[in-house]
Design a protein around this motif. Structure first.
Motif, PDB file in Angstrom:
ATOM      1  N   ILE A 258      19.644  33.248  57.683  1.00 43.68           N
ATOM      2  CA  ILE A 258      20.869  33.859  57.181  1.00 43.68           C
ATOM      3  C   ILE A 258      21.822  34.020  58.355  1.00 43.68           C
ATOM      4  O   ILE A 258      21.418  34.472  59.426  1.00 43.68           O
TER       5      ILE A 258
ATOM      6  N   ASP B  45      24.842  36.177  59.613  1.00 43.66           N
ATOM      7  CA  ASP B  45      25.523  37.441  59.328  1.00 43.66           C
ATOM      8  C   ASP B  45      26.502  37.740  60.455  1.00 43.66           C
ATOM      9  O   ASP B  45      26.081  38.057  61.568  1.00 43.66           O
ATOM     10  N   GLU B  46      27.772  37.604  60.166  1.00 43.82           N
ATOM     11  CA  GLU B  46      28.831  37.897  61.131  1.00 43.82           C
ATOM     12  C   GLU B  46      28.587  37.239  62.481  1.00 43.82           C
ATOM     13  O   GLU B  46      28.692  37.872  63.533  1.00 43.82           O
TER      14      GLU B  46
ATOM     15  N   THR C 210      14.817  44.518  53.303  1.00 43.40           N
ATOM     16  CA  THR C 210      16.197  44.180  53.642  1.00 43.40           C
ATOM     17  C   THR C 210      16.274  43.611  55.052  1.00 43.40           C
ATOM     18  O   THR C 210      15.434  43.918  55.891  1.00 43.40           O
ATOM     19  N   TRP C 211      17.262  42.802  55.309  1.00 44.63           N
ATOM     20  CA  TRP C 211      17.508  42.320  56.665  1.00 44.63           C
ATOM     21  C   TRP C 211      18.646  43.099  57.318  1.00 44.63           C
ATOM     22  O   TRP C 211      18.991  42.885  58.481  1.00 44.63           O
ATOM     23  N   THR C 212      19.225  44.053  56.589  1.00 46.15           N
ATOM     24  CA  THR C 212      20.366  44.819  57.087  1.00 46.15           C
ATOM     25  C   THR C 212      20.041  45.574  58.372  1.00 46.15           C
ATOM     26  O   THR C 212      20.863  45.628  59.298  1.00 46.15           O
TER      27      THR C 212
ATOM     28  N   ALA D  18      20.308  43.281  61.183  1.00 52.26           N
ATOM     29  CA  ALA D  18      21.706  42.945  61.459  1.00 52.26           C
ATOM     30  C   ALA D  18      22.357  44.044  62.301  1.00 52.26           C
ATOM     31  O   ALA D  18      23.109  43.757  63.246  1.00 52.26           O
TER      32      ALA D  18
END
Length: 169
Positions: A114, A116-117, A87-89, A92
């Motif tokens: 990606i 992300d926000e 995961t890249w979470t 992040a």
């Protein structure tokens, strides 16, 4: 702002020397996201801001680095401590924690970009042992007031035009 990002060269030096020659005066910074399998003082890494990967044994490399260019915070890590193969979470969350505008990482050997926000999370793939594609790759990131452009290149310095991404700000 223009940045070069490479990762997972696994002992290959020819490619890094070529990147130095081609880009050291054409980009604002060059980043190596780990697994160079070189020593920190080897000339092939001159000019690269480099972190330690799981296959690097030179303790002089930091596990992470936070670098600022033109008021932009860039967080660099190899990714193995953040479980990037799953995961890249986690990255992040780390980006938010350190206020990063850009996160550059490696480890998985899979290229990706990606947003992300408002934070770009980028893996340049591997310049030596790619996964998911046959091309050995690195990335160029260019940012201006309105957009971020991400371009992926082969180890032969040919752009993979189908992979070009643009993120509007």
């Amino acid at each position: 702002m223009k940045l070069l990002v490479v990762s997972d060269s696994h002992g290959q030096t020819k490619e890094l020397k070529e990147l130095q020659t081609l880009y050291q005066n054409r980009v604002d910074a060059m980043f190596h996201c780990g697994d160079s399998q070189l020593l920190a003082d080897q000339e092939e890494l001159n000019g690269f801001l480099t972190v330690r990967g799981n296959c690097d044994h030179d303790g002089r490399f930091p596990l992470e680095l936070l670098h600022e260019i033109d008021n932009h915070r860039i967080f660099v890590t190899h990714g193995h401590y953040y479980n990037v193969k799953m995961t890249w979470t986690n990255l992040a969350y780390k980006a938010k924690e350190v206020g990063a505008d850009f996160v550059f990482y490696g480890h998985s050997h899979y290229l990706s970009a990606i947003m992300d926000e408002g934070t770009l999370l980028l893996n340049p793939g591997s310049i030596f042992l790619p996964r998911g594609r046959v091309e050995r790759t690195y990335a160029i990131v260019e940012k201006d007031a309105k957009k971020i452009d991400v371009s992926f290149y082969t180890h032969e310095h040919k752009e993979l035009f189908a992979l070009r991404q643009q993120f509007l700000l």
